[in-house]
Motif scaffolding. Structure first.
Motif, PDB file in Angstrom:
ATOM      1  N   ASP A  93     -14.482  -3.459  -0.671  1.00  0.00           N
ATOM      2  CA  ASP A  93     -14.554  -2.430   0.354  1.00  0.00           C
ATOM      3  C   ASP A  93     -14.428  -1.067  -0.320  1.00  0.00           C
ATOM      4  OD1 ASP A  93     -14.170  -2.052   3.560  1.00  0.00           O
ATOM      5  OD2 ASP A  93     -13.087  -0.518   2.416  1.00  0.00           O
ATOM      6  N   ALA A  96     -10.992   0.659   0.904  1.00  0.00           N
ATOM      7  CA  ALA A  96      -9.743  -0.025   0.585  1.00  0.00           C
ATOM      8  C   ALA A  96      -9.607  -0.323  -0.895  1.00  0.00           C
ATOM      9  CB  ALA A  96      -9.636  -1.318   1.391  1.00  0.00           C
ATOM     10  N   ASP A  97     -10.722  -0.539  -1.577  1.00  0.00           N
ATOM     11  CA  ASP A  97     -10.683  -0.914  -2.990  1.00  0.00           C
ATOM     12  C   ASP A  97     -11.077   0.234  -3.916  1.00  0.00           C
ATOM     13  OD1 ASP A  97     -10.001  -3.572  -2.348  1.00  0.00           O
ATOM     14  OD2 ASP A  97     -12.106  -4.019  -1.931  1.00  0.00           O
ATOM     15  N   ARG A 109      -6.261   6.014   1.860  1.00  0.00           N
ATOM     16  CA  ARG A 109      -6.951   4.751   1.597  1.00  0.00           C
ATOM     17  C   ARG A 109      -7.137   4.021   2.918  1.00  0.00           C
ATOM     18  NH1 ARG A 109      -7.100   1.371  -3.721  1.00  0.00           N
ATOM     19  NH2 ARG A 109      -6.698   3.458  -4.499  1.00  0.00           N
ATOM     20  N   VAL A 110      -8.391   3.603   3.179  1.00  0.00           N
ATOM     21  CA  VAL A 110      -8.719   3.075   4.495  1.00  0.00           C
ATOM     22  C   VAL A 110      -9.751   1.960   4.338  1.00  0.00           C
ATOM     23  CG1 VAL A 110     -10.496   4.863   4.780  1.00  0.00           C
ATOM     24  CG2 VAL A 110      -9.578   3.714   6.800  1.00  0.00           C
ATOM     25  N   GLU A 111      -9.640   0.950   5.186  1.00  0.00           N
ATOM     26  CA  GLU A 111     -10.631  -0.125   5.231  1.00  0.00           C
ATOM     27  C   GLU A 111     -11.882   0.395   5.928  1.00  0.00           C
ATOM     28  OE1 GLU A 111     -11.701  -4.079   4.321  1.00  0.00           O
ATOM     29  OE2 GLU A 111      -9.617  -3.390   4.182  1.00  0.00           O
ATOM     30  N   ARG A 413     -12.231   7.976   6.720  1.00  0.00           N
ATOM     31  CA  ARG A 413     -13.317   7.025   7.004  1.00  0.00           C
ATOM     32  C   ARG A 413     -14.606   7.767   7.320  1.00  0.00           C
ATOM     33  NH1 ARG A 413     -10.934   4.508  10.590  1.00  0.00           N
ATOM     34  NH2 ARG A 413     -10.286   2.680   9.391  1.00  0.00           N
TER      35      ARG A 413
END
Length: 480
Positions: A93, A96-97, A109-111, A413
């Motif tokens: 992701d 996230a990554d 940091r966000v999915e 995001r």
């Protein structure tokens, strides 16, 4: 046979693509479903494996494939991402990554739910080339030099004139010729020879210089991260670290205005340590270098305004870097080319090809990349290029957005979705986003230093001015 069927199949026997770059390969895939035969011609030797080649000198440097580019490649080559994953290419992701430090502000940091792919350029190009070679009506030929266009009259191109490696020459007929030769495209001169006006050209002289090296990291936590991006802040320096398919990490460090580190390991490591965030420098502690330092230089972003030409011959198009090339720091080129290829395929499916409509669609794609990259570069006084009146205002707003995104996952995001070619830039100015920027900006920590040549951060009282500017120019400059 229906009228639409007759239009769709008319003059679609053969297509020629000049150049087996990522733009050329994706164009071939787009054409393959609509033409009986597609021939891709390449000047260089095309390797049978994932290897560097002379025609892609930047292949030893970090390459980014934005989420929009991943989606476009998957659309053109269904199952490609799964094949890459099965082969050991790291996929994760992108939010996230990954770690994203934009102008000194590290985003929350966000999915995202959007894929990021860590892959070397040779490996990705080989995977795509393999898929293109597997198409039954596509042929790839290397060691071929295209010398010019063939035209029965100035209104239509009907083929190409080429020279083979053995000195023999050929004239090949084609119902469509697509120029995918990149920055060295001869298309403007070919148009002039047919009596057409050459496109106007725009340039922003960023004078980007950089060094790349692949490393095997000792820090397991750093090694698990897919991507780390640090963009310029007070100094026009950047760094990017991306995990690759063989378990190494490529680290590219550089800067605008020829401000890359000297080609020594000490200067390279010192440069990493002077970036606004220490994440890359810390990851390199105890790391083992697996390649030599590779230098490169990118003098200017350029685009040719084919979308503004009053007349254009039938049977001819350009795609990818042959239209526009961007500062590689922003990782946009492969994504723009793939999105343009999807636009070409969809236009062919709908009916007869209109070059002016295609160049209009291509412009809407590349214009986003152009404003992102050149707007960021033109913050610095030494960068030569056209500065639009609204640029400082947009930069102020987006500086505030990135500062607020340090603690606001919604803004982080949205930023990554726009920078990743998933959402249009206009989404930055939805009322709910503007409100978060105003609220976040008013409560954010003390403003971080502004780069030389840019305006200082704005206050909430300036929001009405921002909204007025957006209303009059919804596609205004976007700066990551």
């Amino acid at each position: 046979m229906s009228k639409r069927k007759r239009q769709t199949s008319e003059r679609r026997r053969s297509a020629v693509v000049i150049g087996a770059s990522m733009a050329g390969l994706t164009a071939a895939a787009a054409l393959a479903s609509q033409f009986e035969q597609v021939l891709v011609l390449e000047r260089d030797e095309l390797p049978e494996s994932a290897a560097h080649r002379r025609g892609v000198p930047q292949s030893k440097h970090a390459h980014g494939l934005q989420p929009g580019g991943v989606k476009a490649l998957e659309d053109l080559f269904p199952g490609l991402v799964g094949e890459l994953t099965d082969a050991g290419v790291p996929v994760g992701d992108l939010g996230a990554d990954g770690s994203w430090t934009i102008g000194g502000s590290t985003l929350s940091r966000v999915e995202l739910g959007l894929p990021g792919v860590g892959v070397t350029r040779p490996y990705l190009e080989h995977a795509v080339r393999t898929r293109v070679r597997a198409l039954p009506n596509v042929e790839l030929r290397d060691h071929v030099e295209v010398r010019g266009l063939l035209a029965d009259d100035p209104t239509r191109v009907v083929g190409i004139d080429l020279a083979n490696a053995d000195g023999t020459t050929e004239r090949l007929a084609a119902d469509l010729v697509v120029d995918a030769t990149g920055k060295v495209s001869k298309l403007p001169a070919w148009l002039s020879a047919l009596g057409y006006e050459a496109p106007a050209e725009e340039a922003v002289h960023c004078k980007m210089a950089y060094l790349s090296r692949r490393w095997r990291l000792a820090d397991s936590a750093a090694a698990s991260e897919l991507v780390t991006v640090i963009t310029p802040a007070e100094q026009p320096h950047f760094g990017v670290m991306i995990r690759q398919e063989d378990g190494t990490h490529i680290v590219t460090l550089g800067g605008l205005l020829d401000s890359a580190p000297a080609r020594t390991e000490d200067d390279y490591l010192d440069f990493a340590g002077a970036l606004p965030l220490q994440r890359i420098a810390d990851a390199l502690v105890g790391a083992t270098a697996v390649t030599e330092l590779q230098p490169s230089h990118f003098p200017a972003s350029r685009r040719r305004r084919y979308d503004k030409i009053a007349a254009f011959p039938a049977g001819l198009l350009a795609i990818g870097d042959a239209i526009a090339s961007f500062n590689p720091m922003y990782g946009q080129g492969m994504t723009v080319a793939a999105l343009e290829a999807v636009a070409l395929r969809d236009m062919l499916v709908r009916g007869p090809l209109d070059a002016r409509k295609f160049f209009g669609a291509a412009h809407r794609i590349e214009d986003v990349a152009w404003k992102i990259s050149t707007g960021g570069d033109l913050r610095y006084d030494g960068v030569e290029g056209k500065r639009t009146p609204d640029m400082k205002l947009m930069n102020r707003y987006l500086d505030r957005l990135s500062r607020a995104a340090r603690s606001d996952a919604v803004l982080a995001r949205q930023f990554l979705r726009v920078a990743g070619f998933i959402d249009r830039p206009e989404t930055f100015f939805r009322p709910s986003i503007v409100w978060r920027v105003i609220r976040g900006g008013s409560r954010a920590a003390a403003p971080q230093p502004s780069p030389a040549g840019s305006a200082a951060g704005s206050s909430g009282a300036q929001a009405p001015q921002i909204n007025t500017a957006i209303a009059s120019n919804p596609a205004a400059t976007v700066i990551p």
